[in-house]
Scaffold this motif. Structure first.
Motif, PDB file in Angstrom:
ATOM      1  N   VAL A   1      32.749  50.385  50.398  1.00 57.89           N
ATOM      2  CA  VAL A   1      34.192  50.245  50.208  1.00 57.89           C
ATOM      3  C   VAL A   1      34.764  51.477  49.526  1.00 57.89           C
ATOM      4  CG1 VAL A   1      35.968  48.884  49.036  1.00 57.89           C
ATOM      5  CG2 VAL A   1      34.036  47.745  50.089  1.00 57.89           C
ATOM      6  N   GLN A   2      35.935  51.894  50.011  1.00 59.47           N
ATOM      7  CA  GLN A   2      36.685  52.967  49.369  1.00 59.47           C
ATOM      8  C   GLN A   2      38.093  52.457  49.104  1.00 59.47           C
ATOM      9  OE1 GLN A   2      36.297  55.935  52.482  1.00 59.47           O
ATOM     10  NE2 GLN A   2      34.949  57.130  51.150  1.00 59.47           N
ATOM     11  N   ILE A   3      38.729  52.994  48.046  1.00 61.26           N
ATOM     12  CA  ILE A   3      40.105  52.628  47.751  1.00 61.26           C
ATOM     13  C   ILE A   3      40.950  53.891  47.607  1.00 61.26           C
ATOM     14  CG2 ILE A   3      39.500  50.445  46.637  1.00 61.26           C
ATOM     15  CD1 ILE A   3      40.110  51.876  43.932  1.00 61.26           C
ATOM     16  N   ALA A   4      42.262  53.716  47.813  1.00 55.74           N
ATOM     17  CA  ALA A   4      43.233  54.794  47.622  1.00 55.74           C
ATOM     18  C   ALA A   4      44.503  54.182  47.060  1.00 55.74           C
ATOM     19  CB  ALA A   4      43.520  55.496  48.942  1.00 55.74           C
ATOM     20  N   PHE A   5      45.166  54.923  46.177  1.00 59.72           N
ATOM     21  CA  PHE A   5      46.430  54.498  45.588  1.00 59.72           C
ATOM     22  C   PHE A   5      47.541  55.234  46.330  1.00 59.72           C
ATOM     23  CE2 PHE A   5      43.100  54.080  42.465  1.00 59.72           C
ATOM     24  CZ  PHE A   5      43.291  52.783  42.008  1.00 59.72           C
ATOM     25  N   VAL A   6      48.394  54.465  47.022  1.00 54.64           N
ATOM     26  CA  VAL A   6      49.426  55.043  47.874  1.00 54.64           C
ATOM     27  C   VAL A   6      50.751  54.323  47.642  1.00 54.64           C
ATOM     28  CG1 VAL A   6      50.092  55.540  50.263  1.00 54.64           C
ATOM     29  CG2 VAL A   6      47.683  55.597  49.626  1.00 54.64           C
ATOM     30  N   GLU A   7      51.753  55.060  47.204  1.00 59.83           N
ATOM     31  CA  GLU A   7      53.115  54.536  47.053  1.00 59.83           C
ATOM     32  C   GLU A   7      53.179  53.235  46.260  1.00 59.83           C
ATOM     33  OE1 GLU A   7      55.500  54.621  50.615  1.00 59.83           O
ATOM     34  OE2 GLU A   7      54.295  56.271  51.425  1.00 59.83           O
ATOM     35  N   GLY A   8      52.397  53.121  45.196  1.00 61.56           N
ATOM     36  CA  GLY A   8      52.430  51.930  44.358  1.00 61.56           C
ATOM     37  C   GLY A   8      51.577  50.778  44.853  1.00 61.56           C
ATOM     38  N   PHE A   9      50.839  50.974  45.917  1.00 63.78           N
ATOM     39  CA  PHE A   9      49.951  49.958  46.465  1.00 63.78           C
ATOM     40  C   PHE A   9      48.526  50.469  46.435  1.00 63.78           C
ATOM     41  CE2 PHE A   9      54.044  48.902  48.184  1.00 63.78           C
ATOM     42  CZ  PHE A   9      54.078  47.521  48.138  1.00 63.78           C
TER      43      PHE A   9
ATOM     44  N   PRO B   1      49.827  45.708  43.230  1.00 61.37           N
ATOM     45  CA  PRO B   1      49.095  45.828  41.960  1.00 61.37           C
ATOM     46  C   PRO B   1      48.643  44.482  41.393  1.00 61.37           C
ATOM     47  CG  PRO B   1      50.932  47.333  41.979  1.00 61.37           C
ATOM     48  CD  PRO B   1      51.073  46.470  43.211  1.00 61.37           C
ATOM     49  N   ASP B   2      49.480  43.460  41.457  1.00 60.34           N
ATOM     50  CA  ASP B   2      49.084  42.130  40.959  1.00 60.34           C
ATOM     51  C   ASP B   2      47.916  41.563  41.754  1.00 60.34           C
ATOM     52  OD1 ASP B   2      50.976  42.135  38.936  1.00 60.34           O
ATOM     53  OD2 ASP B   2      52.429  40.945  40.080  1.00 60.34           O
ATOM     54  N   GLU B   3      47.965  41.696  43.068  1.00 65.42           N
ATOM     55  CA  GLU B   3      46.865  41.210  43.905  1.00 65.42           C
ATOM     56  C   GLU B   3      45.578  41.962  43.585  1.00 65.42           C
ATOM     57  OE1 GLU B   3      49.177  39.921  47.988  1.00 65.42           O
ATOM     58  OE2 GLU B   3      48.756  42.050  47.639  1.00 65.42           O
ATOM     59  N   TRP B   4      45.676  43.268  43.379  1.00 65.81           N
ATOM     60  CA  TRP B   4      44.499  44.080  43.081  1.00 65.81           C
ATOM     61  C   TRP B   4      43.868  43.656  41.753  1.00 65.81           C
ATOM     62  CZ3 TRP B   4      41.069  46.641  45.539  1.00 65.81           C
ATOM     63  CH2 TRP B   4      40.189  47.487  44.849  1.00 65.81           C
ATOM     64  N   HIS B   5      44.693  43.474  40.728  1.00 68.96           N
ATOM     65  CA  HIS B   5      44.168  43.055  39.424  1.00 68.96           C
ATOM     66  C   HIS B   5      43.465  41.697  39.529  1.00 68.96           C
ATOM     67  CE1 HIS B   5      45.702  46.428  37.224  1.00 68.96           C
ATOM     68  NE2 HIS B   5      46.927  46.212  37.654  1.00 68.96           N
ATOM     69  N   THR B   6      44.036  40.778  40.295  1.00 68.39           N
ATOM     70  CA  THR B   6      43.421  39.465  40.485  1.00 68.39           C
ATOM     71  C   THR B   6      42.085  39.599  41.220  1.00 68.39           C
ATOM     72  OG1 THR B   6      45.569  38.366  40.503  1.00 68.39           O
ATOM     73  CG2 THR B   6      43.726  37.172  41.514  1.00 68.39           C
ATOM     74  N   PHE B   7      42.044  40.416  42.263  1.00 71.57           N
ATOM     75  CA  PHE B   7      40.820  40.644  43.022  1.00 71.57           C
ATOM     76  C   PHE B   7      39.723  41.216  42.130  1.00 71.57           C
ATOM     77  CE2 PHE B   7      38.228  43.776  45.360  1.00 71.57           C
ATOM     78  CZ  PHE B   7      37.544  42.914  46.190  1.00 71.57           C
ATOM     79  N   VAL B   8      40.042  42.249  41.351  1.00 72.33           N
ATOM     80  CA  VAL B   8      39.049  42.884  40.481  1.00 72.33           C
ATOM     81  C   VAL B   8      38.561  41.898  39.420  1.00 72.33           C
ATOM     82  CG1 VAL B   8      38.699  44.705  38.752  1.00 72.33           C
ATOM     83  CG2 VAL B   8      39.861  45.232  40.907  1.00 72.33           C
ATOM     84  N   ARG B   9      39.476  41.159  38.807  1.00 72.12           N
ATOM     85  CA  ARG B   9      39.085  40.169  37.798  1.00 72.12           C
ATOM     86  C   ARG B   9      38.133  39.138  38.391  1.00 72.12           C
ATOM     87  NH1 ARG B   9      43.633  36.604  36.876  1.00 72.12           N
ATOM     88  NH2 ARG B   9      42.624  35.508  38.571  1.00 72.12           N
ATOM     89  N   ASP B  10      38.478  38.620  39.565  1.00 71.54           N
ATOM     90  CA  ASP B  10      37.633  37.600  40.190  1.00 71.54           C
ATOM     91  C   ASP B  10      36.285  38.168  40.626  1.00 71.54           C
ATOM     92  OD1 ASP B  10      39.702  35.847  39.751  1.00 71.54           O
ATOM     93  OD2 ASP B  10      40.314  35.728  41.860  1.00 71.54           O
TER      94      ASP B  10
END
Length: 79
Positions: A35-43, A61-70
């Motif tokens: 898996v790779q991630i990129a930060f683009v235009e606030g997403f 950002p909210d979805e990402w924080h929830t995903f990482v926490r879980d």
């Protein structure tokens, strides 16, 4: 809500249709994994590093924080 965050037209699920051609993709801190991630235009965009041409997942950002926490809490462990 997402419409105010970007001038891009919204794609399915209320997410913008982001241009990822110039995205700065990052692998995990250990340099391993698919898996790779990129930060683009606030997403946050996430893709399969072995198939970068395949569609990317787009997180707010909210979805990402929830995903990482879980994920850190073992929500997606197979055992």
């Amino acid at each position: 809500m997402a419409e105010s965050m970007t001038s891009q037209p919204l794609a399915g699920w209320g997410k913008p249709d982001l241009d990822l051609t110039e995205a700065q993709w990052q692998s995990s801190s250990r340099g391993v994994g698919d898996v790779q991630i990129a930060f683009v235009e606030g997403f946050i965009a996430m893709r399969n590093s072995e198939r970068p041409e395949s569609p990317s997942l787009i997180f707010s950002p909210d979805e990402w924080h929830t995903f990482v926490r879980d994920a850190r809490g073992g929500e997606f462990d197979l055992t």
